[in-house]
Write a protein that holds these residues in place. Structure first.
Motif, PDB file in Angstrom:
ATOM      1  N   ASP A  54       1.931   2.058  -3.470  1.00 48.09           N
ATOM      2  CA  ASP A  54       0.790   2.933  -4.301  1.00 48.09           C
ATOM      3  C   ASP A  54       0.972   4.645  -4.186  1.00 48.09           C
ATOM      4  O   ASP A  54       0.700   5.092  -4.844  1.00 48.09           O
ATOM      5  N   PHE A  55       1.531   4.948  -2.968  1.00 51.71           N
ATOM      6  CA  PHE A  55       1.751   6.293  -2.673  1.00 51.71           C
ATOM      7  C   PHE A  55       3.055   6.751  -2.595  1.00 51.71           C
ATOM      8  O   PHE A  55       3.389   7.830  -1.973  1.00 51.71           O
ATOM      9  N   ASN A  76       0.734  -1.274   0.037  1.00 53.55           N
ATOM     10  CA  ASN A  76      -0.012   0.151   0.008  1.00 53.55           C
ATOM     11  C   ASN A  76       0.856   1.336  -0.021  1.00 53.55           C
ATOM     12  O   ASN A  76       0.612   2.202  -0.530  1.00 53.55           O
ATOM     13  N   HIS A 134      -3.561  11.152  -0.283  1.00 53.75           N
ATOM     14  CA  HIS A 134      -3.052  10.000  -1.135  1.00 53.75           C
ATOM     15  C   HIS A 134      -2.604   8.632  -0.473  1.00 53.75           C
ATOM     16  O   HIS A 134      -2.359   7.708  -0.924  1.00 53.75           O
ATOM     17  N   GLU A 169     -11.033   0.116   5.796  1.00 52.82           N
ATOM     18  CA  GLU A 169     -10.365   0.711   4.396  1.00 52.82           C
ATOM     19  C   GLU A 169     -11.285   1.974   4.189  1.00 52.82           C
ATOM     20  O   GLU A 169     -10.932   3.251   3.888  1.00 52.82           O
ATOM     21  N   GLU A 181      -2.477   5.305   1.491  1.00 53.60           N
ATOM     22  CA  GLU A 181      -3.269   3.988   1.557  1.00 53.60           C
ATOM     23  C   GLU A 181      -2.980   3.393   2.667  1.00 53.60           C
ATOM     24  O   GLU A 181      -2.097   3.554   3.773  1.00 53.60           O
ATOM     25  N   GLN A 182      -4.010   2.557   3.278  1.00 54.24           N
ATOM     26  CA  GLN A 182      -3.902   2.055   4.548  1.00 54.24           C
ATOM     27  C   GLN A 182      -2.540   1.397   4.995  1.00 54.24           C
ATOM     28  O   GLN A 182      -2.089   0.458   4.156  1.00 54.24           O
ATOM     29  N   ASN A 183      -1.853   1.781   5.926  1.00 57.10           N
ATOM     30  CA  ASN A 183      -0.662   1.376   6.340  1.00 57.10           C
ATOM     31  C   ASN A 183      -0.335   1.523   7.790  1.00 57.10           C
ATOM     32  O   ASN A 183      -1.214   2.260   8.409  1.00 57.10           O
ATOM     33  N   TRP A 213     -10.510   4.707   6.892  1.00 57.71           N
ATOM     34  CA  TRP A 213      -9.324   5.123   6.691  1.00 57.71           C
ATOM     35  C   TRP A 213      -9.443   6.285   5.626  1.00 57.71           C
ATOM     36  O   TRP A 213      -8.856   7.432   5.611  1.00 57.71           O
ATOM     37  N   ALA A 214     -10.191   5.988   4.307  1.00 55.17           N
ATOM     38  CA  ALA A 214      -9.987   6.830   3.130  1.00 55.17           C
ATOM     39  C   ALA A 214     -10.840   8.168   3.541  1.00 55.17           C
ATOM     40  O   ALA A 214     -10.122   9.125   3.296  1.00 55.17           O
TER      41      ALA A 214
END
Length: 220
Positions: A81-82, A78, A136, A154, A138-140, A157-158
């Motif tokens: 991804d960013f 994840n 931007h 998720e 992502e879940q981590n 999170w978003a």
């Protein structure tokens, strides 16, 4: 390769901090002013050797930590991804640390400026880009607004990070507005920052509870 290049840039600012310390050392007093009050008045000192190398050493250690995080996070895919946003945050963070370090040395070399204003501008830049990263992210497990509820959902999170990103950018704007309010400038950073932290935590809990209740009452 782009990640490596960005970390090289960040490492360059760490090295530059060390170079600035070496160049300034002969002209500095035995004790350096390193703390300022909310109104911008000096309020604390530190021995020269510690003041010269604290920021370079701390930044170097944090840079190593930033390099390791994407490799050890259980959700490392994840972060990938960013990753460009993450890497540029690392660069901007090292720039921020360099600016603070150079500002401390410049002040103690006799240059006259309001150190509080320097910090407000630097923090505003750091907060604004933190908002960009949050939007931007992502879940981590290491980067972002990590509450029990954002890490459990998720969607939470978003949505929490979408709000948090906007609030961090707004905090940066308030920090810059503080430049117009003299001795109250610091509070236009501190209060919005604390509110941002509190609101995002409460919002993540609220969202999680609402989503959970919706799922419990949904027909099977």
């Amino acid at each position: 390769m782009e990640t490596i290049h960005r970390f090289i840039v960040a490492a360059g600012f760490v090295a530059l901090s060390g170079i600035v310390s070496l160049l300034a050392a002969p002209s500095l007093p035995a004790d350096l002013v390193t703390n300022w009050g909310a109104a911008g008045e000096p309020s604390g000192t530190m021995p020269k050797l510690l003041a010269l190398w604290l920021f370079p050493a701390l930044t170097a250690g944090l840079l190593v930590m930033f390099a390791v995080i994407p490799r050890i996070d259980p959700l490392r895919e994840n972060i990938a991804d960013f990753r460009p946003y993450y890497d540029w945050f690392v660069v901007i963070f090292t720039v921020y640390m360099f600016v603070v370090h150079a500002g401390i040395l410049a002040f103690n070399l006799g240059y006259e400026f309001d150190f509080t204003y320097l910090i407000l501008v630097a923090v505003a830049g750091l907060f604004y880009y933190s908002g960009v990263v949050l939007i931007h992210a992502e879940q981590n497990w290491f980067v972002g607004i990590r509450t029990p509820w954002t890490l459990s959902s998720e969607e939470v999170w978003a949505r929490t990070h979408a709000l948090g990103g906007r609030l961090f950018k707004l905090t940066a704007v308030f920090a810059l507005l503080g430049l117009l309010f003299g001795e109250y400038a610091f509070y236009l950073l501190l209060i919005p920052a604390l509110l941002t932290a509190g609101v995002t935590v409460v919002y993540s809990y609220y969202l999680y509870e609402r989503i959970e209740r919706s799922s419990d009452t949904a027909p099977e």
